[in-house]
Design a protein around this motif. Structure first.
Motif, short mmCIF file in Angstrom:
data_model
loop_
_atom_site.label_atom_id
_atom_site.label_comp_id
_atom_site.label_asym_id
_atom_site.label_seq_id
_atom_site.Cartn_x
_atom_site.Cartn_y
_atom_site.Cartn_z
N GLN A 1 0.81 -1.21 0.00
CA GLN A 1 0.00 0.00 0.00
C GLN A 1 0.84 1.26 0.00
O GLN A 1 0.42 2.29 -0.45
N LEU A 2 2.05 1.20 0.54
CA LEU A 2 2.96 2.33 0.57
C LEU A 2 4.32 1.90 0.05
O LEU A 2 4.74 0.79 0.32
N GLN A 3 4.98 2.77 -0.67
CA GLN A 3 6.29 2.46 -1.19
C GLN A 3 7.17 3.69 -1.14
O GLN A 3 6.87 4.71 -1.77
N ALA A 4 8.26 3.57 -0.39
CA ALA A 4 9.24 4.65 -0.34
C ALA A 4 10.31 4.40 -1.39
O ALA A 4 10.68 3.26 -1.64
N SER A 5 10.80 5.45 -1.99
CA SER A 5 11.83 5.33 -3.02
C SER A 5 12.72 6.56 -3.00
O SER A 5 12.40 7.57 -2.37
N GLY A 6 13.84 6.45 -3.70
CA GLY A 6 14.73 7.60 -3.84
C GLY A 6 15.95 7.57 -2.96
O GLY A 6 16.76 8.50 -3.00
N GLY A 7 16.11 6.53 -2.16
CA GLY A 7 17.29 6.45 -1.31
C GLY A 7 18.54 6.23 -2.12
O GLY A 7 18.49 5.95 -3.33
N GLY A 8 19.69 6.36 -1.48
CA GLY A 8 20.94 6.14 -2.17
C GLY A 8 22.11 6.59 -1.33
O GLY A 8 21.98 6.81 -0.12
N LEU A 9 23.25 6.73 -1.98
CA LEU A 9 24.49 7.13 -1.32
C LEU A 9 24.76 8.60 -1.63
O LEU A 9 24.70 9.03 -2.79
N VAL A 10 25.07 9.36 -0.58
CA VAL A 10 25.35 10.79 -0.75
C VAL A 10 26.48 11.16 0.20
O VAL A 10 26.63 10.55 1.26
N GLN A 11 27.24 12.16 -0.16
CA GLN A 11 28.33 12.60 0.70
C GLN A 11 27.82 13.55 1.78
O GLN A 11 26.76 14.16 1.63
N THR A 12 28.58 13.66 2.83
CA THR A 12 28.25 14.60 3.90
C THR A 12 28.06 16.00 3.34
O THR A 12 28.87 16.46 2.54
N GLY A 13 26.97 16.63 3.75
CA GLY A 13 26.65 17.96 3.27
C GLY A 13 25.78 17.97 2.03
O GLY A 13 25.29 19.03 1.63
N GLY A 14 25.58 16.82 1.44
CA GLY A 14 24.77 16.73 0.23
C GLY A 14 23.28 16.68 0.53
O GLY A 14 22.85 16.75 1.67
N SER A 15 22.52 16.55 -0.55
CA SER A 15 21.06 16.51 -0.44
C SER A 15 20.50 15.29 -1.14
O SER A 15 21.11 14.76 -2.08
N LEU A 16 19.35 14.87 -0.69
CA LEU A 16 18.67 13.72 -1.27
C LEU A 16 17.18 13.88 -1.01
O LEU A 16 16.79 14.35 0.06
N LEU B 1 16.89 2.84 1.68
CA LEU B 1 18.13 3.06 2.41
C LEU B 1 18.80 4.36 1.98
O LEU B 1 19.01 4.60 0.79
N VAL B 2 19.14 5.17 2.96
CA VAL B 2 19.91 6.39 2.74
C VAL B 2 21.25 6.23 3.45
O VAL B 2 21.28 5.98 4.65
N THR B 3 22.32 6.37 2.71
CA THR B 3 23.66 6.24 3.27
C THR B 3 24.42 7.54 3.04
O THR B 3 24.53 7.99 1.90
N VAL B 4 24.91 8.12 4.12
CA VAL B 4 25.67 9.36 4.03
C VAL B 4 27.12 9.05 4.37
O VAL B 4 27.43 8.62 5.49
N SER B 5 28.00 9.24 3.41
CA SER B 5 29.41 8.94 3.62
C SER B 5 30.14 10.14 4.19
O SER B 5 29.83 11.29 3.87
#
Length: 123
Positions: free
Chosen positions: A2-17, A118-122
């Motif tokens: 019924q619900l689906q989250a999307s758009g996660g990924g890998l981003v560097q510190t200070g970045g946006s997602l 999943l959101v990963t901030v390096s």
């Protein structure tokens, strides 16, 4: 699903997602839509929520000034724009529907949950 989250990924510190939550019309028909996150070996944590008509928003203290939750109307996807990301923002982000507008931070009031993204901030 019924619900689906999307758009996660890998981003560097200070970045946006930006992550997005899509749902069936019935799931979005009442209550607030909330975003929660869960980091490894941690509990579920409230991030932000938005009312059915999009006029009211709610944020956890750590999200204020950095994250923006929005939607165009009651049937449109709910997006969470995350700016100035930090390594401690790394987590699986979940969206949930049907929550209480009185206590939007309480995950127990939400009726619908989807798979997270999943959101990963390096560093």
């Amino acid at each position: 699903v019924q619900l689906q989250a999307s758009g996660g990924g890998l981003v560097q510190t200070g970045g946006s997602l930006t992550v997005s939550c899509a749902a069936s019309r019935r799931t979005f028909s009442s209550g607030v839509v909330g975003w929660f996150r869960q980091a490894p070996a941690a509990g579920r944590e409230f991030v932000a929520a938005i009312s059915n008509n999009g006029r009211s928003t709610y944020y956890a203290d750590f999200a204020k000034g950095r994250f923006i939750v929005s939607r165009s109307d009651a049937q449109s996807p709910v997006t969470l724009q995350m700016n100035s990301l930090k390594p401690e923002d790394t987590a699986v982000y979940y969206c949930a529907g049907g929550g209480s507008q009185r206590v939007p931070s309480d995950f127990r009031t939400y009726n619908y949950w989807g798979r997270g993204t999943l959101v990963t901030v390096s560093s």
